[in-house]
Motif scaffolding. Structure first.
Motif, mmCIF file in Angstrom:
data_model
loop_
_atom_site.group_PDB
_atom_site.id
_atom_site.type_symbol
_atom_site.label_atom_id
_atom_site.label_comp_id
_atom_site.label_asym_id
_atom_site.label_seq_id
_atom_site.Cartn_x
_atom_site.Cartn_y
_atom_site.Cartn_z
ATOM 1 N N ASP A 169 0.704 -1.179 0.096
ATOM 2 C CA ASP A 169 0.083 -0.122 0.095
ATOM 3 C C ASP A 169 0.775 1.241 -0.060
ATOM 4 O O ASP A 169 0.479 2.295 -0.707
ATOM 5 C CB ASP A 169 -0.726 -0.026 1.172
ATOM 6 N N ILE A 205 -10.149 -1.898 2.530
ATOM 7 C CA ILE A 205 -10.139 -0.898 1.622
ATOM 8 C C ILE A 205 -11.217 0.160 2.141
ATOM 9 O O ILE A 205 -12.135 0.732 1.302
ATOM 10 C CB ILE A 205 -10.644 -1.372 0.179
ATOM 11 N N THR A 206 -11.954 -0.260 3.465
ATOM 12 C CA THR A 206 -12.941 0.593 3.777
ATOM 13 C C THR A 206 -12.604 2.079 3.597
ATOM 14 O O THR A 206 -13.418 3.018 3.126
ATOM 15 C CB THR A 206 -13.292 0.559 5.467
ATOM 16 N N ASP A 207 -11.492 2.521 4.172
ATOM 17 C CA ASP A 207 -11.227 4.392 3.870
ATOM 18 C C ASP A 207 -11.377 4.499 2.373
ATOM 19 O O ASP A 207 -11.797 5.714 2.144
ATOM 20 C CB ASP A 207 -9.835 4.410 4.453
ATOM 21 N N ARG A 208 -10.898 3.642 1.625
ATOM 22 C CA ARG A 208 -11.042 3.945 0.097
ATOM 23 C C ARG A 208 -12.173 4.129 -0.311
ATOM 24 O O ARG A 208 -12.471 5.019 -1.197
ATOM 25 C CB ARG A 208 -10.131 2.935 -0.702
ATOM 26 N N ILE A 209 -13.060 3.303 -0.011
ATOM 27 C CA ILE A 209 -14.376 3.387 -0.271
ATOM 28 C C ILE A 209 -15.081 4.552 0.526
ATOM 29 O O ILE A 209 -15.844 5.269 -0.454
ATOM 30 C CB ILE A 209 -15.162 1.867 0.215
ATOM 31 N N GLU A 210 -14.685 4.882 1.397
ATOM 32 C CA GLU A 210 -15.276 6.180 1.955
ATOM 33 C C GLU A 210 -14.979 7.234 1.127
ATOM 34 O O GLU A 210 -15.580 8.450 0.876
ATOM 35 C CB GLU A 210 -15.039 6.325 3.231
ATOM 36 N N ARG A 211 -13.695 7.279 0.623
ATOM 37 C CA ARG A 211 -12.793 8.450 0.040
ATOM 38 C C ARG A 211 -13.546 8.491 -1.553
ATOM 39 O O ARG A 211 -13.807 9.676 -2.002
ATOM 40 C CB ARG A 211 -11.583 8.251 -0.185
ATOM 41 N N GLN A 212 -13.984 7.463 -2.093
ATOM 42 C CA GLN A 212 -14.715 7.406 -3.135
ATOM 43 C C GLN A 212 -15.708 8.024 -3.126
ATOM 44 O O GLN A 212 -16.601 8.713 -4.121
ATOM 45 C CB GLN A 212 -14.744 5.907 -3.768
ATOM 46 N N ARG A 261 1.867 1.957 -3.680
ATOM 47 C CA ARG A 261 0.805 2.422 -4.312
ATOM 48 C C ARG A 261 0.214 3.855 -4.047
ATOM 49 O O ARG A 261 -0.392 4.256 -4.803
ATOM 50 C CB ARG A 261 -0.235 1.336 -4.098
ATOM 51 N N ASN A 262 0.428 4.173 -2.755
ATOM 52 C CA ASN A 262 0.075 5.480 -2.485
ATOM 53 C C ASN A 262 0.850 6.551 -2.813
ATOM 54 O O ASN A 262 0.440 7.747 -2.790
ATOM 55 C CB ASN A 262 0.093 5.677 -0.840
#
Length: 730
Positions: A84, A489-496, A87-88
């Motif tokens: 990660d 990927i919870t944070d990523r989903i929230e960011r999306q 990738r960030n």
């Protein structure tokens, strides 16, 4: 059969290796003396076959170890690009991560770099260099966005600073073809892993061009010069040709005996100069490399060749001395076994840095090497266990019943459960009801591996969104069942979701901007025209009745109204860059620039300006907007030329992924502290009184719509060059 003999021997003899070997060898000597010369030839032939096989085995062991090391380096690039942190895209975080991970990598690791593949710049890494060129990376243009993420690019061996011989593994970051990880390994350092037994033996590796790239004689601190380590090895006796002629699928190892002296390169450069030697070889078909293990004939065959030469005399002497030799060998064996026992005890106590190096080539030596391989295996398993314990991903092992048999410690950070709490419980008991069928299907599916996304409930009762792979393991004795590896990927989903909301807000903002543009073009323009008209009427009707100061005030008001109108027009133009833009179509920049020069013909002639251009290829762009960019830049260059007649050159450079244009003039220049803010709306360089401060902001907005960048380089009082790029992907 030997039990009666053991029973009649005293305990002192049975406990003494020296006495046992002495008696055993005395008996053996008598037997050998009886058989005599008749068996000498067969024994010599058997030993020769054994020596050849052993040399082939040694070469195969070294070759397999190097192949394992080579494949491990490939896998390490995959591990790095999948993290990660990498990738960030945060270079500082990646820099810290790479330097922290360096301690877990093999000792032969030279450097790890995180590279921008579009310009070969090193964004982060374990050494202080800026680009691949300054790092002596060969043919750096191969590091591009066409790299295969499934199989890393492996370079040929090359020198860094004409000192360090290395090989590099290049793998793009998953989902980011413009970023890659380069793992560079020191071949000289790895060469120290080869077995070393003094001047009677030598281990080398040659590349496809027969250049020596590794040797156990090379010490990177104070060893052989690289002028010798990178020399071409003559194939005097066809050894390399024989190795490379091995058919695919056959054993890549072998051995042969050479009856004369080696080449001058080996004798002068490495001190290996026997009258004859045996060489074992191992072929790497993927790289077309060959590993060579040399040993002098004298050391390879030992006393057997002497027996072959002197026959009966050797046999008689052996009968007389073999008892003594047996006692000596017994003592040496006893010492070796005792030493091995002590070393094994250190491993048992948890010390895995025990030195098992030995000069023996007999079974005791093989036992030492077996213990060394066992120590390395244990160390690798401990290292793998440590990596799992510190992994940020959630790693779960599930048996055929769907129960958890192993849970990585990361479960505490992700779900709030300790691994012991989850051990033995059904995996599906943590899965969201809507996702249970997906997970259950993945656990039983034959597709291997299978990507899944599902929700798991944490210790607080919240649902965490996980993404990863589900893979059945059938060929590993230590791991059975299904291994599920996933990350949160919870944070990523929230960011999306936040990004979608921001997008909707932006769309509403654009609608408001359109409304403002309508107001600016209609409602605001009309009052300004009325003010200007009445000021002109006031000046014409009453100008002769007003004093000079009043007329000057009227001129100020007219000029202010005109500037306000220009600012509104510029703001309207700025707002319509994206809302009323044209399509991207193939256009000829040469014709666009000709049209701009025609529009500015009067200004060019009045200022005596000279404009030269490069030749431009056809590109895809919005023709009207590209004309607007060139018109703004050329007009600015003419208006800020200074005292000398303007000299303007429009240049062009084709980059791998973009077209770069430049507009260079000989004007007054722009101070460095103002070179960024002039692209902001309503911002102008100090000392500039004319203009609205919108032209360069419009240029920036147009260039960004074309997927490019715009910037300026200037020397005050000398020249100014504006650069902008147009993406090839339009």
């Amino acid at each position: 059969m030997f039990d009666p003999i053991r029973r009649i021997l005293p305990d002192k003899v049975r406990r003494s290796y020296v006495l046992k070997f002495g008696l055993a060898f005395l008996f053996l000597g008598t037997l050998v003396g009886s058989i005599g010369y008749l068996t000498t030839t067969e024994m010599t032939a058997a030993v020769e076959r054994n020596v050849m096989q052993e040399h082939a085995t040694v070469a195969a062991e070294e070759g397999r170890n190097f192949r394992t090391w080579h494949e491990q380096n490939k896998r390490l690039t995959g591990v790095l690009t999948a993290t990660d942190v990498v990738r960030n895209r945060d270079p500082e975080a990646i820099q810290r991560h790479l330097r922290q991970q360096l301690v877990f990598f093999p000792d032969a690791t030279h450097s790890i770099d995180y590279v921008n593949t579009t310009n070969n710049r090193i964004l982060a890494g374990t050494r202080e260099v800026d680009t691949l060129q300054t790092a002596d990376f060969p043919d750096s243009s191969r590091v591009n966005t066409n790299l295969d993420p499934a199989e890393p690019l492996v370079t040929e061996p090359y020198l860094i600073n004409n000192k360090t011989l290395v090989i590099s593994y290049v793998r793009p970051v998953s989902g980011q073809p413009e970023r890659a990880i380069i793992l560079t390994m020191d071949l000289g350092a790895y060469g120290q892993n080869f077995r070393t037994h003094g001047r009677s033996e030598l281990t080398l590796v040659v590349d496809s061009a027969n250049r020596i790239i590794m040797s156990d004689e090379f010490d990177p601190r104070y060893g052989v010069e690289y002028g010798q380590i990178f020399e071409r090895l003559p194939d005097q006796h066809g050894i390399l040709q024989t190795a490379r002629s091995i058919d695919p699928g056959e054993d890549p190892s072998g051995a042969m005996e050479v009856g004369d002296r080696p080449s001058e390169l080996l004798s002068d450069g490495y001190g290996f100069n026997p009258d004859g030697y045996v060489v074992g070889y191992y072929y790497f078909p993927d790289q077309d490399w060959v590993l060579l293990f040399y040993q002098s004939t004298v050391d390879s065959y030992g006393f057997v060749r002497a027996v072959q030469q002197y026959g009966t005399l050797v046999t008689v002497v052996s009968v007389l001395l073999i008892g003594v030799v047996g006692a000596i060998l017994g003592r040496n064996t006893a010492v070796a076994v005792d030493r091995l026992t002590r070393k094994a005890g250190r491993i048992e106590s948890g010390d895995f840095d025990v030195d098992f190096e030995t000069n023996r080539i007999d079974n005791i030596g093989q036992l030492y090497r077996a213990f060394n391989e066992m120590q390395c295996t244990i160390r690798e398993h401990l290292r793998a266990s440590a990596l799992i314990d510190n992994a940020s991903d959630l790693i779960t092992q599930v048996d055929e019943n769907g129960d958890i048999t192993f849970q990585s410690p990361s479960s505490h950070a992700i779900l709030g459960y300790d691994p012991e709490q989850m051990d033995g419980t059904p995996l599906l008991s943590y899965v969201h009801p809507d996702d249970k069928s997906t997970v259950d299907s993945a656990l039983s599916d034959d597709e291997n591996p299978r990507r899944i996304e599902f929700r798991m409930q944490d210790a607080d009762g919240d649902w965490r969104v996980l993404e990863g792979t589900c893979e059945k393991v059938t060929d590993n004795p230590f791991v059975t069942g299904v291994v599920v590896t996933c990350h949160d990927i919870t944070d990523r989903i929230e960011r999306q979701a936040e990004l979608e909301e921001t997008k909707r807000e932006l769309e509403r903002s654009n609608e408001a901007l359109q409304q403002f543009a309508y107001i600016a073009s209609h409602d605001l323009q009309e009052p300004l025209r009325m003010v200007s008209s009445y000021l002109d009427l006031l000046s014409s009707e009453y100008g002769d009745r007003l004093d000079e100061e009043a007329n000057e005030y009227i001129e100020f008001a007219v000029d202010g109204a005109e500037r306000m109108r220009n600012m509104i027009d510029g703001l309207l133009t700025y707002s319509r860059v994206k809302t009323r833009a044209g399509d991207f179509e193939p256009i000829d920049p040469n014709e666009v620039i000709d049209d701009v020069c025609l529009d500015l013909k009067l200004l060019i002639e009045n200022e005596d300006a000279t404009i030269t251009t490069d030749s431009f290829p056809t590109i895809r762009a919005d023709e009207n907007q590209l004309r607007q960019v060139f018109q703004n830049l050329i007009k600015n260059a003419i208006e800020h030329a200074g005292e000398d007649p303007p000299e303007i050159h429009i240049g062009f450079t084709e980059l791998p992924d973009a077209y770069r244009f430049s507009v260079e003039d000989n004007g007054v220049g722009i101070p460095e502290n103002q070179q960024e803010k002039i692209f902001e709306i309503f911002e102008q360089a100090s000392g500039e009184e004319s203009g609205t401060g919108i032209g360069l902001a419009v240029c920036k907005r147009i260039v960004e719509r074309h997927g490019g960048d715009i910037w300026v380089e200037s020397s005050v009082g000398k020249q100014t060059t504006f650069y902008f790029t147009i993406s090839k992907q339009n």
